[in-house]
Design a protein around this motif. Structure first.
Motif, PDB file in Angstrom:
ATOM      1  N   LEU B 345       0.832  -1.192   0.000  1.00 59.10           N
ATOM      2  CA  LEU B 345       0.000   0.000   0.000  1.00 59.10           C
ATOM      3  C   LEU B 345       0.879   1.259   0.000  1.00 59.10           C
ATOM      4  O   LEU B 345       0.618   2.221  -0.741  1.00 59.10           O
ATOM      5  N   ALA B 346       1.927   1.221   0.812  1.00 64.80           N
ATOM      6  CA  ALA B 346       2.832   2.370   0.901  1.00 64.80           C
ATOM      7  C   ALA B 346       3.498   2.640  -0.448  1.00 64.80           C
ATOM      8  O   ALA B 346       3.541   3.773  -0.928  1.00 64.80           O
ATOM      9  N   LEU B 350       3.041   5.994  -2.807  1.00 63.47           N
ATOM     10  CA  LEU B 350       4.192   6.814  -3.179  1.00 63.47           C
ATOM     11  C   LEU B 350       4.258   7.019  -4.685  1.00 63.47           C
ATOM     12  O   LEU B 350       4.658   8.064  -5.170  1.00 63.47           O
ATOM     13  N   ARG B 351       3.838   5.946  -5.401  1.00 67.18           N
ATOM     14  CA  ARG B 351       3.914   6.036  -6.855  1.00 67.18           C
ATOM     15  C   ARG B 351       2.865   6.986  -7.424  1.00 67.18           C
ATOM     16  O   ARG B 351       3.117   7.716  -8.359  1.00 67.18           O
ATOM     17  N   THR B 359       5.173  14.118   0.340  1.00 70.26           N
ATOM     18  CA  THR B 359       6.142  13.059   0.050  1.00 70.26           C
ATOM     19  C   THR B 359       7.413  13.218   0.872  1.00 70.26           C
ATOM     20  O   THR B 359       8.149  12.276   1.070  1.00 70.26           O
ATOM     21  N   HIS B 360       7.649  14.394   1.362  1.00 69.41           N
ATOM     22  CA  HIS B 360       8.856  14.585   2.179  1.00 69.41           C
ATOM     23  C   HIS B 360       8.668  14.124   3.605  1.00 69.41           C
ATOM     24  O   HIS B 360       9.603  14.078   4.368  1.00 69.41           O
ATOM     25  N   LEU B 361       7.420  13.796   3.917  1.00 70.39           N
ATOM     26  CA  LEU B 361       7.119  13.402   5.306  1.00 70.39           C
ATOM     27  C   LEU B 361       7.608  12.003   5.635  1.00 70.39           C
ATOM     28  O   LEU B 361       7.753  11.651   6.779  1.00 70.39           O
ATOM     29  N   GLN B 362       7.851  11.176   4.629  1.00 64.34           N
ATOM     30  CA  GLN B 362       8.178   9.775   4.935  1.00 64.34           C
ATOM     31  C   GLN B 362       9.562   9.633   5.570  1.00 64.34           C
ATOM     32  O   GLN B 362      10.435  10.416   5.346  1.00 64.34           O
TER      33      GLN B 362
END
Lengths: 71, 362
Positions: B345-346, B350-351, B359-362
Motif C-alpha cells: 500500500l505504501a 508513493l507512486r 512526500t517529504h514526510l516519509q
C-alpha cells in the motif's frame, strides 16, 4: 458424621445442616435438605467437593460440606 | 379474538444458573440487545426485543437463580422484577438433565401467579444420557405450556415465541380454563407437544400448611402474588415481612405461624422446601424415564482425568501451552500477510501521490 468424611462413590443421607437460614435456604434450593439421599462424586481432601443429589451434580465449598451432617 | 396490534409485550426470562437462559435469550433477540443495570444493585440484566408483525416482545434476561429467597442479590433482583415490574409472561428456562432441581424455581414462579411458559432446554443432552421426558405430561402436570428447545442450536425458538403469544392472547381476554382449551386447537403449538389450557397447578402443601396459607392470604390485600407472599411469610422472609405495614397484621401472622413451628419437627423453611420437592418428585416420577444405573457420563470421565489431583495441573499446563503455541503458529502467517499488505500500500501511494510537501514526510 460430617459430609467431608464420606469417601468418593459412597451414598449417604443428609441428617442436619449446621447453619443459619441463609445457608439452609441455599442448600435446600440445590436439593440438599435433611432426608435427601446423596452420593459423593468427588472428595479429594482439597479442591472442589462434588455431590450428586436428585439427579444433579452440585459443587459445594469444603467449608459448607463440613457443616453438613450425614449418615 | 382480542387484538394485540402495535402492542409491546414484556417477557421476563428466568431460570437456574447454567440452564441456558442467556443462550435462549440471545437466540430469540439476535443482535438487538443491550446490557442494563437494576438501580442500586450491581447485578446486571439484559434487555432485547423481538418483532413479530406489528407486535414487539420486550425480553428481560433475569439473573440465574435456584430459588426466590431474600438471601442473595441475584434472587432479590429477580423476584423484585417479577413482583414489581409485572412482566406479561415469564419464560422459565429449565435444564432437562437437571429437571428436579430446576423445577424448584418453577414451583416458586407458579406461586407468584404470573403467566408462565416453561422451556425444556437441552432435552437432546438429557436424551443422550438416557433420560426421557414426556413433554405433554409435564405440561399437563404443571398446568402451563412446556416447549422443548435446544438453545445452542436454535431449535424451538419459534415455538417459544408462539407459546408466549398464545399465553398473552389467552390471558388478555381472561378466559376460563375451558375457553383456553378451545383456543389451543391443532395449531403449531400442539404439534410440538405443547398443551395449553389446563389450569395452572399449585403445590399442595397438605391440609395443615394450606389452612395456614389461606388464613394469612385473608390478611393480605388482594393481588396475584398473595399465595407466594403468604408462603414467604410462613418462611419469615425478612423483605416480605417488611412490606406488611397494616397495623397489627405482622403480629397476627407471627401468631398463626407459631402454631406450625411448634408442631413441625423441621425448621419451617425446610418443611416447605421438602413439600415442594415431594410435589416435584411425584411429577418427575410420572413424566421421566430415568436411566437404570447412574451411567458414567462423558463429563464424569473427562473430570476423572482432568480434575485428578496429580495429573490435573500438568494437563492444564499442557493445554495452555497448546493454546499459546497455536495462537502464534496460526497467527504468524496472517501477521506477515497484513505486514506485506501495508508495504504494498505504501509503495502504491508513493507512486501515485503527486510530487509535493506530503512526500517529504516519509
Amino acid at each position: 458424621m460430617p459430609l467431608t468424611q464420606v469417601s468418593e462413590g459412597t451414598r449417604a443421607v443428609l441428617r442436619s445442616i449446621e447453619g443459619g437460614r441463609q445457608l439452609r435456604g441455599r442448600l435446600a434450593a440445590l436439593g440438599l435438605l435433611p432426608g435427601s439421599e446423596l452420593e459423593v462424586i468427588q472428595n479429594s481432601g482439597h479442591g472442589p467437593f462434588v455431590v450428586s443429589v436428585k439427579g444433579s451434580r452440585v459443587v459445594i465449598g469444603r467449608g459448607m460440606a463440613a457443616r453438613i451432617a450425614v449418615e | 379474538m382480542a387484538t394485540t396490534a402495535g402492542k409491546t409485550i414484556t417477557v421476563a426470562v428466568a431460570g437456574n444458573p447454567n440452564a441456558g437462559k442467556t443462550t435462549i435469550f440471545n437466540n430469540l433477540t439476535g443482535a438487538r440487545q443491550r446490557v442494563g443495570n437494576y438501580p442500586g444493585v450491581t447485578v446486571e440484566w439484559k434487555q432485547g426485543t423481538v418483532k413479530r408483525g406489528d407486535l414487539t416482545l420486550n425480553l428481560v434476561d433475569l439473573p440465574g437463580t435456584y430459588s426466590l429467597t431474600a438471601y442473595s442479590d441475584e434472587e432479590l433482583v429477580a423476584r423484585d422484577y417479577l413482583l414489581n415490574h409485572g412482566p406479561d409472561v415469564v419464560i422459565d428456562v429449565v435444564d432437562a438433565s437437571n429437571l428436579e432441581r430446576n423445577l424448584f424455581l418453577t414451583t416458586e414462579l407458579l406461586e407468584i401467579g404470573l403467566p408462565i411458559v416453561v422451556v425444556l432446554n437441552m432435552a437432546d443432552m438429557a436424551r443422550a444420557r438416557g433420560l426421557q421426558i414426556d413433554v405433554a405430561a409435564l405440561s399437563a402436570r404443571l398446568g402451563v405450556p412446556v416447549v422443548p428447545a435446544v438453545g445452542n442450536r436454535g431449535v424451538g425458538m419459534d415455538d417459544i415465541i408462539a407459546a408466549v403469544l398464545e399465553m398473552k392472547t389467552s390471558s388478555t381476554h381472561l378466559p376460563g380454563p375451558a375457553d383456553v382449551c378451545r383456543d389451543s386447537g391443532p395449531g403449531p403449538a400442539s404439534l410440538t407437544g405443547v398443551s395449553l389450557g389446563a389450569s395452572r397447578t399449585r403445590v399442595n402443601y397438605g391440609p395443615e400448611v394450606e389452612k395456614l396459607v389461606g388464613e394469612i392470604e385473608d390478611l393480605l390485600p388482594e393481588n396475584d402474588a398473595r399465595r407466594w407472599q403468604a408462603l414467604k411469610l410462613i418462611e419469615s422472609d425478612p423483605k416480605v415481612l417488611e412490606s406488611i405495614t397494616a397495623p397489627g397484621t405482622r403480629e397476627r401472622i407471627a401468631g398463626l405461624v407459631a402454631n406450625l413451628v411448634a408442631k413441625s419437627n423441621d425448621e419451617v423453611d425446610i418443611l416447605l422446601a421438602r413439600l415442594r420437592y415431594d410435589f416435584i418428585g411425584r411429577i418427575c416420577g410420572d413424566v421421566c424415564r430415568q436411566p437404570q444405573a447412574t451411567k458414567t457420563s462423558t463429563s464424569d470421565k473427562i473430570d476423572r482425568v482432568a480434575m485428578h489431583p496429580v495429573w490435573g495441573v500438568p494437563i492444564f499446563l499442557a493445554m495452555m501451552y497448546m493454546v499459546f503455541t497455536l495462537t502464534f503458529t496460526l497467527g504468524n502467517p496472517l501477521m506477515n500477510i497484513i505486514d506485506q499488505g501495508f508495504v504494498l500500500l505504501a509503495d502504491f501511494l508513493l507512486r501515485v501521490w503527486p510530487e509535493g510537501v506530503a512526500t517529504h514526510l516519509q
